[in-house]
Design an enzyme around this catalytic site. Structure first.
Site, mmCIF file in Angstrom:
data_model
loop_
_atom_site.group_PDB
_atom_site.id
_atom_site.type_symbol
_atom_site.label_atom_id
_atom_site.label_comp_id
_atom_site.label_asym_id
_atom_site.label_seq_id
_atom_site.Cartn_x
_atom_site.Cartn_y
_atom_site.Cartn_z
ATOM 1 N N HIS A 1 56.457 62.534 -45.040
ATOM 2 C CA HIS A 1 57.566 63.093 -44.258
ATOM 3 C C HIS A 1 57.389 62.864 -42.763
ATOM 4 O O HIS A 1 58.013 63.548 -41.959
ATOM 5 C CB HIS A 1 57.676 64.601 -44.530
ATOM 6 C CG HIS A 1 58.102 64.915 -45.930
ATOM 7 N ND1 HIS A 1 57.724 66.050 -46.602
ATOM 8 C CD2 HIS A 1 58.883 64.231 -46.794
ATOM 9 C CE1 HIS A 1 58.257 66.052 -47.818
ATOM 10 N NE2 HIS A 1 58.955 64.955 -47.954
ATOM 11 N N HIS A 2 56.509 61.908 -42.396
ATOM 12 C CA HIS A 2 56.297 61.709 -40.949
ATOM 13 C C HIS A 2 57.569 61.202 -40.279
ATOM 14 O O HIS A 2 57.739 61.329 -39.073
ATOM 15 C CB HIS A 2 55.130 60.748 -40.703
ATOM 16 C CG HIS A 2 55.433 59.330 -41.060
ATOM 17 N ND1 HIS A 2 55.549 58.907 -42.366
ATOM 18 C CD2 HIS A 2 55.666 58.235 -40.300
ATOM 19 C CE1 HIS A 2 55.842 57.616 -42.382
ATOM 20 N NE2 HIS A 2 55.917 57.194 -41.138
ATOM 21 N N ARG A 3 58.455 60.588 -41.064
ATOM 22 C CA ARG A 3 59.783 60.185 -40.576
ATOM 23 C C ARG A 3 60.782 60.548 -41.663
ATOM 24 O O ARG A 3 60.475 60.431 -42.855
ATOM 25 C CB ARG A 3 59.853 58.675 -40.362
ATOM 26 C CG ARG A 3 58.941 58.179 -39.276
ATOM 27 C CD ARG A 3 59.751 57.632 -38.132
ATOM 28 N NE ARG A 3 58.868 57.299 -37.035
ATOM 29 C CZ ARG A 3 59.233 56.543 -36.028
ATOM 30 N NH1 ARG A 3 60.429 56.010 -35.989
ATOM 31 N NH2 ARG A 3 58.405 56.302 -35.035
ATOM 32 N N LYS B 1 55.164 50.185 -46.355
ATOM 33 C CA LYS B 1 56.153 49.116 -46.224
ATOM 34 C C LYS B 1 57.106 49.415 -45.057
ATOM 35 O O LYS B 1 57.332 48.576 -44.195
ATOM 36 C CB LYS B 1 56.932 49.071 -47.544
ATOM 37 C CG LYS B 1 57.664 47.800 -47.818
ATOM 38 C CD LYS B 1 58.476 47.910 -49.119
ATOM 39 C CE LYS B 1 57.627 47.888 -50.358
ATOM 40 N NZ LYS B 1 58.439 47.643 -51.586
ATOM 41 N N ASP C 1 58.880 48.418 -39.386
ATOM 42 C CA ASP C 1 59.576 49.283 -38.417
ATOM 43 C C ASP C 1 60.919 49.783 -38.936
ATOM 44 O O ASP C 1 61.913 49.787 -38.212
ATOM 45 C CB ASP C 1 59.758 48.562 -37.075
ATOM 46 C CG ASP C 1 58.444 48.421 -36.330
ATOM 47 O OD1 ASP C 1 57.584 49.308 -36.489
ATOM 48 O OD2 ASP C 1 58.261 47.413 -35.619
ATOM 49 N N LYS D 1 59.887 57.388 -53.950
ATOM 50 C CA LYS D 1 60.244 56.574 -55.106
ATOM 51 C C LYS D 1 60.719 57.489 -56.213
ATOM 52 O O LYS D 1 60.283 58.640 -56.310
ATOM 53 C CB LYS D 1 59.022 55.795 -55.611
ATOM 54 C CG LYS D 1 59.380 54.574 -56.427
ATOM 55 C CD LYS D 1 59.773 53.446 -55.507
ATOM 56 C CE LYS D 1 60.009 52.143 -56.192
ATOM 57 N NZ LYS D 1 59.940 51.036 -55.240
ATOM 58 N N SER E 1 68.352 47.745 -46.710
ATOM 59 C CA SER E 1 68.800 49.111 -47.015
ATOM 60 C C SER E 1 68.957 49.907 -45.714
ATOM 61 O O SER E 1 69.892 50.696 -45.561
ATOM 62 C CB SER E 1 67.771 49.835 -47.894
ATOM 63 O OG SER E 1 67.987 49.539 -49.248
HETATM 64 N N1 GLU Z 1 63.032 49.248 -54.504
HETATM 65 C C1 GLU Z 1 62.906 48.445 -53.338
HETATM 66 C C2 GLU Z 1 61.458 48.410 -52.897
HETATM 67 O O1 GLU Z 1 60.561 48.630 -53.665
HETATM 68 C C3 GLU Z 1 63.889 48.825 -52.245
HETATM 69 C C4 GLU Z 1 63.775 50.216 -51.707
HETATM 70 C C5 GLU Z 1 64.895 50.636 -50.761
HETATM 71 O O2 GLU Z 1 65.732 49.812 -50.443
HETATM 72 O O3 GLU Z 1 64.901 51.805 -50.391
HETATM 73 O O4 GLU Z 1 61.152 48.080 -51.785
#
Ligand code: GLU
Length: 479
Positions: free
Chosen positions: A70-72, A100, A105, A112, A370
């Site tokens: 939850h840092h962002r 990731k 950034d 997930k 996204s």
């Molecule tokens: N499921 C993708 C991933 O593992 C996309 C996640 C997203 O767009 O929030 O990076």
């Protein structure tokens, strides 16, 4: 023989591999142990069981949503539909999302979701019921919302599921949440989605590969010529990520695709396998087997052993393990999937001189776009709407001036091409390319400046950990 047995009994699970990779990287940082522990741990874990009417009976469906950090805010990450889903898997995937996002950034925490179902066992009406109920469960516990937690597609889900989630959320919230459309990404374009999201992960993989192949430091290490042109590639998985990686690498990078593995078998060819045609062939026949100009390997699993320059696992986690890693001949292993190489297998691959382009950077194109979709949704305007014509007119004025100054005229069609302003798809691709290139150098430069870290993955982890740590420290949570 003895060594083999020892390794196979000690094989790390996906979750343990992620934990172990974190620990290895953390050793090279100067952060306090409490801060590192806070970064490593999953902040919120929601395990749920809900009933859904399937045919004449009710089935109890098990599902999860894990918010790793939850840092962002919001937290961000896809939803996976698979019969293999379990809590540890979702935790590991959520953790990868944190690193990731930090690397590229994207100002989100990692999350997930997972629903433990085999998609093939349900028709679309049943899948819709499962998806909508899952969305309601997330709403009940405040695990979804434009500023809280924003799901997206992952293995087994796509824009159809995202549209159902959006519609469910809007049904309850559109009156009170102005940015309701930003509650989920990866939506269909006519349902507040963004152009270029479907191809984004594969396109990002290609941009990443291209950067690494253009880097003399890496190509010298693996003894390959510079550039992607003519390099041979084998892909495991012809889903969204694998197919776009293949198509774009082939069309824009001149890569030669010589092997494709899917559940039904592995096909190889001496020539370039046309991935676009293969995808269409599989759609109509249900298999990759029998595709023109290809032969099938006797053993599907032998895809790992195919002689090639670039091996692209683009399916699920833990595909290259201590058991099959010795067979890998590729000099570049590009992790298009999340966690396809176990920690034990990584040791073997590195010892054998391969370079591994790690998932948390290489497949970050999906979450990057996204983020663009989320920005579009909260700003309620399409990219390019405000400036496309302005740029076009400005470029046209420059071309007119060039014509006047040189007393030579430019062909009209050429002028139109040269003066074109950026559409949404152009801007999305440009933003994605910039993101993958910038993050590439942050990782590669760190790696070459700190050879003691031992792997590109460790370098990526360290860069990511430092960014998350910096957030916690400037937030005043840790000194
Ligand atoms: N499921 C993708 C991933 O593992 C996309 C996640 C997203 O767009 O929030 O990076």
């Amino acid at each position: 023989m003895k060594l083999k047995l020892k390794m196979s009994t000690k094989q790390a699970s996906f979750f343990e591999s992620v934990q172990r990779n974190f620990d290895n990287a953390a050793l090279h940082t100067q952060h306090a142990s409490g801060l590192l522990a806070q970064i490593k741990v999953c902040n919120s874990i929601y395990q749920m069981n809900f009933p859904v009417k399937i045919g004449d009976t009710y089935e109890v469906i098990e599902a999860f949503r894990v918010q790793h950090s939850h840092h962002r805010l919001p937290t961000k990450g896809g939803i996976r539909y698979s019969h293999l889903v379990n809590q540890e898997e979702v935790m590991a995937l959520a953790a990868l999302m944190t690193y990731k996002c930090a690397l590229v950034d994207v100002p989100f925490g990692g999350a997930k979701g997972g629903v433990k179902i085999s998609v093939r066992n349900y028709n679309s009406e049943q899948l819709e019921r499962i998806t909508r109920r899952y969305a309601v469960e997330l709403m009940r516990k405040n695990f979804i919302g434009p500023h809280i937690d924003v799901p997206a597609p992952d293995y087994g889900t796509g824009e159809r599921e995202m549209a159902w989630i959006l519609d469910t959320y809007q049904t309850f919230k559109s009156g009170e949440v102005m940015d309701a459309a930003a509650c989920v990404t990866g939506k269909p374009v006519n349902q507040y989605g963004i152009r270029g999201r479907t191809e984004a992960t594969g396109r990002g993989v290609f941009y990443g590969l291209r950067e690494a192949c253009n880097d003399q430091r890496f190509m010298t290490k693996v003894g390959l010529p510079l550039g992607t042109q003519g390099k041979t590639m084998v892909i495991q998985g012809l889903g969204n990520v694998g197919s776009y990686t293949g198509m774009i690498s082939q069309k824009e990078g001149g890569v030669k695709i010589i092997g494709i593995a899917e559940m039904e078998g592995t096909i190889v060819s001496k020539d370039n396998i046309d991935v676009e045609k293969l995808v269409a062939y599989r759609k109509s026949t249900g298999t990759i087997l029998g595709f023109e100009g290809t032969t099938a390997l006797e053993n599907q699993k032998d895809w790992v052993k195919i002689e090639c320059d670039i091996l692209v696992p683009a399916a699920l986690e833990s595909q290259i393990t201590a058991e099959n890693a010795e067979g890998v001949k590729a000099k570049i292993v590009a992790e298009a999937a999340n966690g396809p190489i176990t920690a034990d297998a990584e040791t073997i691959l590195l010892r054998n001189g391969a370079i591994i382009l790690p998932d948390m950077w290489l497949n970050a194109g999906g979450v990057t776009v996204s983020y663009f979709e989320w920005l579009k949704n909260i700003s309620h305007v399409r990219f390019g709407r405000m400036d496309k014509r302005f740029n076009q007119n400005a470029f046209m004025n420059i071309l007119d001036t060039v014509e006047k100054l040189t007393s030579r005229s430019i062909d009209n069609d050429q002028k139109l091409i040269l003066s074109r302003g950026g559409d949404e798809i152009d801007l999305v691709r440009s933003g994605l390319e910039e993101t993958i290139i910038m993050s590439y150098y942050s990782i590669a430069d760190y790696y070459f400046a700190h050879p003691e870290v031992g792997s590109i993955r460790s370098a990526a982890f360290i860069v990511a950990i430092n960014k998350v740590a910096n957030d916690y420290m400037t937030m005043g949570v840790f000194p």
